[in-house]
Scaffold this active site. Structure first.
Site, mmCIF file in Angstrom:
data_model
loop_
_atom_site.group_PDB
_atom_site.id
_atom_site.type_symbol
_atom_site.label_atom_id
_atom_site.label_comp_id
_atom_site.label_asym_id
_atom_site.label_seq_id
_atom_site.Cartn_x
_atom_site.Cartn_y
_atom_site.Cartn_z
ATOM 1 N N LYS A 23 -5.008 75.404 80.360
ATOM 2 C CA LYS A 23 -6.226 75.861 81.202
ATOM 3 C C LYS A 23 -6.155 77.277 81.447
ATOM 4 O O LYS A 23 -7.193 77.958 81.240
ATOM 5 C CB LYS A 23 -5.799 75.142 82.685
ATOM 6 C CG LYS A 23 -6.488 75.758 83.687
ATOM 7 C CD LYS A 23 -6.144 75.176 85.045
ATOM 8 C CE LYS A 23 -5.008 75.610 85.699
ATOM 9 N NZ LYS A 23 -5.000 76.964 86.553
ATOM 10 N N ASN A 24 -4.859 77.855 81.558
ATOM 11 C CA ASN A 24 -5.020 79.146 81.877
ATOM 12 C C ASN A 24 -5.165 79.973 80.690
ATOM 13 O O ASN A 24 -4.946 81.507 80.631
ATOM 14 C CB ASN A 24 -3.360 79.475 82.609
ATOM 15 C CG ASN A 24 -3.398 78.982 84.073
ATOM 16 O OD1 ASN A 24 -4.403 78.421 84.232
ATOM 17 N ND2 ASN A 24 -2.266 79.038 84.424
ATOM 18 N N CYS A 116 -6.340 78.025 94.482
ATOM 19 C CA CYS A 116 -5.202 77.467 95.081
ATOM 20 C C CYS A 116 -4.657 78.439 96.294
ATOM 21 O O CYS A 116 -4.763 79.631 96.075
ATOM 22 C CB CYS A 116 -4.233 77.125 94.491
ATOM 23 S SG CYS A 116 -4.519 75.718 93.218
ATOM 24 N N ARG A 121 -3.782 86.457 97.833
ATOM 25 C CA ARG A 121 -4.190 86.823 96.347
ATOM 26 C C ARG A 121 -5.260 88.080 95.986
ATOM 27 O O ARG A 121 -6.426 87.557 95.959
ATOM 28 C CB ARG A 121 -4.719 85.532 95.678
ATOM 29 C CG ARG A 121 -3.409 84.498 95.634
ATOM 30 C CD ARG A 121 -3.673 83.106 94.912
ATOM 31 N NE ARG A 121 -3.499 83.324 93.548
ATOM 32 C CZ ARG A 121 -4.100 82.219 92.915
ATOM 33 N NH1 ARG A 121 -4.558 81.353 93.309
ATOM 34 N NH2 ARG A 121 -4.022 82.458 91.375
ATOM 35 N N ASP A 305 4.692 78.534 87.920
ATOM 36 C CA ASP A 305 3.803 77.479 87.871
ATOM 37 C C ASP A 305 4.679 76.135 87.795
ATOM 38 O O ASP A 305 4.059 74.977 87.662
ATOM 39 C CB ASP A 305 2.833 77.417 86.872
ATOM 40 C CG ASP A 305 1.542 78.298 87.205
ATOM 41 O OD1 ASP A 305 1.693 78.620 88.483
ATOM 42 O OD2 ASP A 305 1.045 78.723 86.325
ATOM 43 N N ARG A 399 -7.572 69.643 88.462
ATOM 44 C CA ARG A 399 -8.026 70.896 88.004
ATOM 45 C C ARG A 399 -6.935 71.527 86.902
ATOM 46 O O ARG A 399 -7.474 72.374 86.102
ATOM 47 C CB ARG A 399 -7.687 72.038 89.233
ATOM 48 C CG ARG A 399 -8.653 71.835 90.519
ATOM 49 C CD ARG A 399 -8.386 72.794 91.403
ATOM 50 N NE ARG A 399 -8.575 74.167 90.928
ATOM 51 C CZ ARG A 399 -8.493 75.329 91.614
ATOM 52 N NH1 ARG A 399 -8.164 75.360 92.882
ATOM 53 N NH2 ARG A 399 -8.778 76.406 90.992
#
Ligand code: EPU
Length: 419
Positions: A23-24, A116, A121, A305, A399
């Site tokens: 995903k990232n 999230c 952030r 993560d 997600r």
């Protein structure tokens, strides 16, 4: 609002899991597709965040088509540089579209990103990067507008902290600027190296390393053709599933070298792990011993993560472990939920806690995911509870974990998603 029901395990997990594209990596690469004549992205996972990226692209004037794991992005006749507020609110990565849309359209606007909740952030470093490359930025609490009608100019970008997102913004913007750029103190995550490969496939000249060097193209890039790297956090989560249940798994399309600190911890706890090219095998005994101390830090150190998933594992194994979260201001959302299931965890401050392993099962409870990796940790906790658990906030998990119910069912986990 969806929830997962995990039935608890009669036996340890066993079998084979194919790890999806990351995903990232896929998210910044879809943003970078804006810079290209077109892009073909293979191994692109089917996730709700990828759907949000597709909507951002379509809204900005690109077509997004999928055939299996392969996604193709093409510019339509006209593009616009605005990302609607509703889409920005859905994920943090919406900020990654600012630089590419600015390069393509000469001006761009995004709203403050959602995503999230992991404490504050801010996006100040994304703004710093674009200003350093010559963009004019106006920002308030709600919206960021950038303009550079004559394009960006290469520069030295010295990041005060190795932010993943700000490094990605810098790489994308510098690839299309005029002249050379150097990114000092960049984030070194493998997803950034993958983004550099994506950009280079479209004719960019980026050299990834302790400093990232970019020779700008002074314009847009050619057609990109790329295969997304395997998702190292998904791989780590399945390794944790094997460890928590005392199981045996073979992960295909997984790179051990991308999660070495996590692998070392599992080995020190007592797991046997073997790796060949693009695969990882784990054999976990029932009894594992705590590693004592773990701290998250930027790559190549232990990834934030995987901190919640490791916490779930520590909660049911032997011994005491202190964990310190160094990346995010507040990533302890899983702790109260794990405690509700009977875990013995003491919070010292917003970033530090001690887990005293139960060396036994957790209680079956209904718990709530407060972010994606918290959700993954709670599913793992369900595997360590005799009668499983129910994890509310299931949409967070969707997600980041492609086909989670199907993949988990194949290795013996009874799990269901309901809305
Ligand atoms: N930061 C700033 N200013 C900025 C940008 C970041 O202060 O302008 C701070 C953040 O507040 C945070 C720290 O820097 O405390 C690190 O943030 P970073 O920019 O490195 O993270 P990110 O780009 O927002 C990506 C991943 C996250 C992952 C982090 C750290 C994506 C889409 N997201 O976020 O993934 O935790 O890097 O590795 O790549 C997840 O997948 O669950 C996830 C949260």
């Amino acid at each position: 609002m969806g929830y997962f029901t995990v039935s608890g395990l009669d036996m340890p997990v066993s079998g084979e899991v194919r790890i999806s594209g990351a995903k990232n990596a896929a998210l910044p690469e879809l943003a970078a597709a804006v810079l290209c004549e077109g892009a073909a992205l293979d191994n692109c996972p089917r996730l709700s965040d990828i759907e949000t990226a597709a909507k951002i692209l379509e809204n900005a004037g690109f077509s997004f088509e999928r055939a299996g794991g392969c996604v193709s992005v093409l510019p339509r006749e006209n593009q616009n540089g605005c990302v609607p507020e509703e889409l920005c609110g859905k994920m943090r990565s919406s900020i990654l579209f600012l630089a590419p849309l600015l390069c393509r359209c000469g001006e761009a606007a995004v709203y403050m990103p959602g995503g999230c909740c992991l404490g504050a952030r801010p996006v100040d470093l994304h703004i710093y990067v674009l200003e350093t490359l010559g963009a004019k930025i106006s920002a308030d609490n709600c919206k960021i507008t950038a303009s550079a009608p004559n394009g960006l100019n290469g520069a030295e970008i010295d990041l005060p902290i190795p932010s993943v997102g700000a490094t990605e913004t810098a790489v994308m913007a510098a690839a299309c600027a005029s002249g050379e750029s150097v990114i000092k103190n960049p984030a070194m995550e493998p997803e950034i190296e993958d983004l550099c490969r994506f950009l280079n496939s479209a004719g960019a000249d980026t050299v990834f390393g302790r400093e990232i060097k970019i020779r700008g193209k002074n314009g847009l890039l050619e057609r990109a053709q790329h295969s997304v790297m395997p998702d190292r956090i998904e791989a780590g989560t399945y390794l944790a599933a094997a460890a928590i249940t005392g199981g045996e798994l073979y992960l295909k399309n997984a790179e051990q070298r991308h999660i070495l600190p996590f692998i070392k911890i599992l080995e020190n706890m007592g797991c046997i792990i073997k790796s060949r090219s693009q695969s990882i095998y784990i054999d976990a005994p029932g009894c594992l011993y705590s590693p004592g101390l773990v701290e998250t830090a930027p790559y190549p150190e232990f990834p934030t993560d995987l901190q919640p998933q490791l916490t779930a594992l520590l909660a049911v194994k032997r011994g005491k472990c202190t964990v310190r979260e160094n990346i995010f201001e507040s990533r302890l959302g899983h702790i109260p939920q794990l405690r509700k299931m009977g875990a013995d965890i003491e919070i010292h401050d917003e970033r530090t806690f001690t887990v005293r392993g139960l060396d036994g099962p957790l209680k079956s409870e209904s718990v709530r995911a407060t972010d994606l990796r918290c959700g993954a940790a709670l599913i793992l906790a369900g595997l360590a509870a005799k009668n499983g658990n129910r994890v509310e906030g299931g949409e967070y998990i969707l997600r980041g974990y492609e086909d989670i119910c199907k993949k988990m069912s194949l290795i013996g986990i009874k799990i269901k998603y309901s809305t």
